[in-house]
Design an enzyme around this catalytic site. Structure first.
Site: not given
Length: 505
Positions: A50, A57, A80, A192, A291
């Site tokens: 891949y 994708g 991108h 990635n 407190r």
């Protein structure tokens, strides 16, 4: 000099990002990265891997011709680089580069050694790639934001350099640096991963720790001002609850107040047997914002510590796909790039910081409301009531800012929107979560700054400067160097900004 070798501790990471330590890469790392690159190049020769010889994708079903493999990586980076919004701050970008450098140095990504070498130079020479806030959904990592980093590494896009936004190509020429050349899968390996959300996350934790420290100091000072009883901070009381954060906050406050002459012992006043009134003039117990500080800030401390550990784990993890395993001579496909760990931690962090901001706002309101504190003039006004306004105007700012943080603290972790042709059918939104957490943390400093100015005004209103603890006196002197004691009304925003910068330094 910080050397990248086997495991980068968070303290070492912070020293590089915030204290400008230079980065060096050990020969061990360079050899490990080169071995990974060489193995993947040989291993992928006759196999389907891949992102090496396939599309990305939902387009991974398409084989890429051998002659197009390298162009594929350039296409991915350029297509991108599509972020929008404000540019990330230089410190966030520097942190993101270091996070990516470290994960690629593990030898599980098959990148050429030139990639981490150039990232090292970017860090050491303060070259800041232009990366935008908007773009990543945090599923295949910070794809869009990391594409902008990759774009500058191939010599394209823009960077910030010596205070100016310039073309990357020009800056590389000035610095005598060569852009990387894609050799195998450098585009995908750079993009990635979770390094932007993680880098921003580490900046957030660093700042959140600082804000918490100030919240503890301010809370201690308020207890002095109202001459609170000290038993709500005692080890005996707080150790009956088995939470580290609560016990530690109470301890920090006891140490802060150790030499104060204002805090009181309950046994000397209410346990003396001399109190015969039907209605006590003085409070038996303080409001919760005074407190219950250990119980409120304890979870904040515990959350910051747990978030820091997750971030340290992430920067030392392989968050890529596929994962290159040189030892076992195999390549594994999976989803290590998914950002859910960071997304959840950023949501948790912004929730507790928003709560800390709410505490500061309530403490501020206590000081400003004379009917509640029965001690100070309205709005800690040292001038003429009705004619002057004291801290009245800045309270609106504190309330507005706190309200924004309350809304921003709604979680991103559960806001998954499927995209990428439904290939990414459940996503983390981790980068959005990290950016929003950063805004919530910055808001906290603004509210704390307003509260801090009010504290020093209150000390002067009561004439307590000679009775407060050593630690409170130090803070008082430093804040008074920024904001002089004032009775007449003055423009407040420069002073609020000045104190905010003091708190964040």
């Amino acid at each position: 000099m910080a050397v990248i070798h086997e495991y980068l501790k968070l303290e070492e990471f912070v020293a590089i990002v915030f204290k400008n330590q230079k980065v060096e890469i050990s020969n061990e790392v360079l050899n490990r990265v080169e071995e990974s690159f060489d193995f993947l190049k040989e291993f992928s020769g006759n196999k389907v891997i891949y992102g090496v010889n396939t599309g990305f994708g939902p387009m991974a079903q398409y084989r890429i011709k051998d002659e197009d493999r390298l162009q594929l990586q350039y296409n991915l980076i350029r297509s991108h680089s599509s972020g929008t919004g404000k540019p990330l701050s230089p410190v966030n970008v520097k942190s993101a580069i270091l996070a990516r450098l470290n994960t690629l140095s593990l030898g599980n990504s098959g990148v050429h050694p030139s990639v981490i070498a150039l990232m090292k130079e970017f860090i050491n020479r303060d070259i800041t790639p232009l990366i935008f806030e908007h773009g990543g959904v945090g599923a295949s990592g910070d794809l869009v934001q990391l594409a902008h980093l990759a774009l500058t590494l191939i010599g394209e896009g823009e960077v910030f350099y010596k205070g100016k936004r310039r073309a990357t190509k020009e800056v590389l020429e000035i610095e005598g640096l060569q852009p990387i050349k894609v050799e195998l899968r450098e585009g995908l390996a750079l993009m990635n991963g979770t390094s932007v959300m993680t880098g921003i996350g580490i900046v957030n934790v660093y700042n959140a720790q600082k804000a918490l420290d100030w919240s503890v100091k301010i809370s201690s000072a308020i207890n002095e001002i109202v001459q609170a009883y000290d038993d709500h901070l005692s080890a005996e009381l707080n150790n009956t609850k088995h939470h580290f954060g609560q016990q530690e906050i109470a301890k920090m406050m006891r140490e802060h107040l150790s030499d104060s002459t204002l805090v009181r012992k309950r046994e000397e006043h209410l346990y003396s047997g001399e109190n015969t009134e039907e209605v006590f003039k003085e409070k038996v117990q303080e409001y919760y914002s005074l407190r219950c500080v250990p119980q409120i800030l304890g979870p904040v401390l515990d959350t910051i510590n747990s978030t820091a550990k997750v971030l340290e784990n992430e920067i030392n993890s392989a968050n890529d796909n596929p994962i290159i395993d040189v030892k076992n001579k195999h390549v594994y496909h999976g989803g290590n790039f998914h950002g859910d760990y960071i997304s959840l931690e950023m949501d948790k962090l912004k929730i507790v910081v928003a709560k800390m901001t709410m505490l500061a706002e309530r403490q501020l309101n206590y000081l400003l409301n004379s009917k509640i504190n029965e001690l100070l003039p309205p709005f800690v006004n040292l001038g003429t009531l009705g004619f002057n306004f004291g801290m009245q105007g800045v309270q609106f700012t504190a309330v507005s800012t706190t309200a924004e943080s309350q809304t921003l603290s709604n979680p991103m972790y559960v806001h998954s929107i499927p995209n990428n042709n439904d290939n990414q059918d459940i996503v983390s939104m981790g980068t959005n979560a990290a950016v929003m957490a950063g805004k919530v943390i910055e808001n906290a400093f603004e509210v704390l700054a307003i509260e801090m100015i009010t504290i020093v005004q209150a000390i002067d209103a009561l004439g307590y400067a000679g009775q407060i603890s050593t630690q409170t006196r130090k803070i008082y002197d430093e804040v008074r160097a920024i904001v002089p004691t004032f009775k007449d009304d003055m423009v407040m925003y420069p002073y609020v900004q000045g104190v905010k910068e003091y708190l964040m330094q």
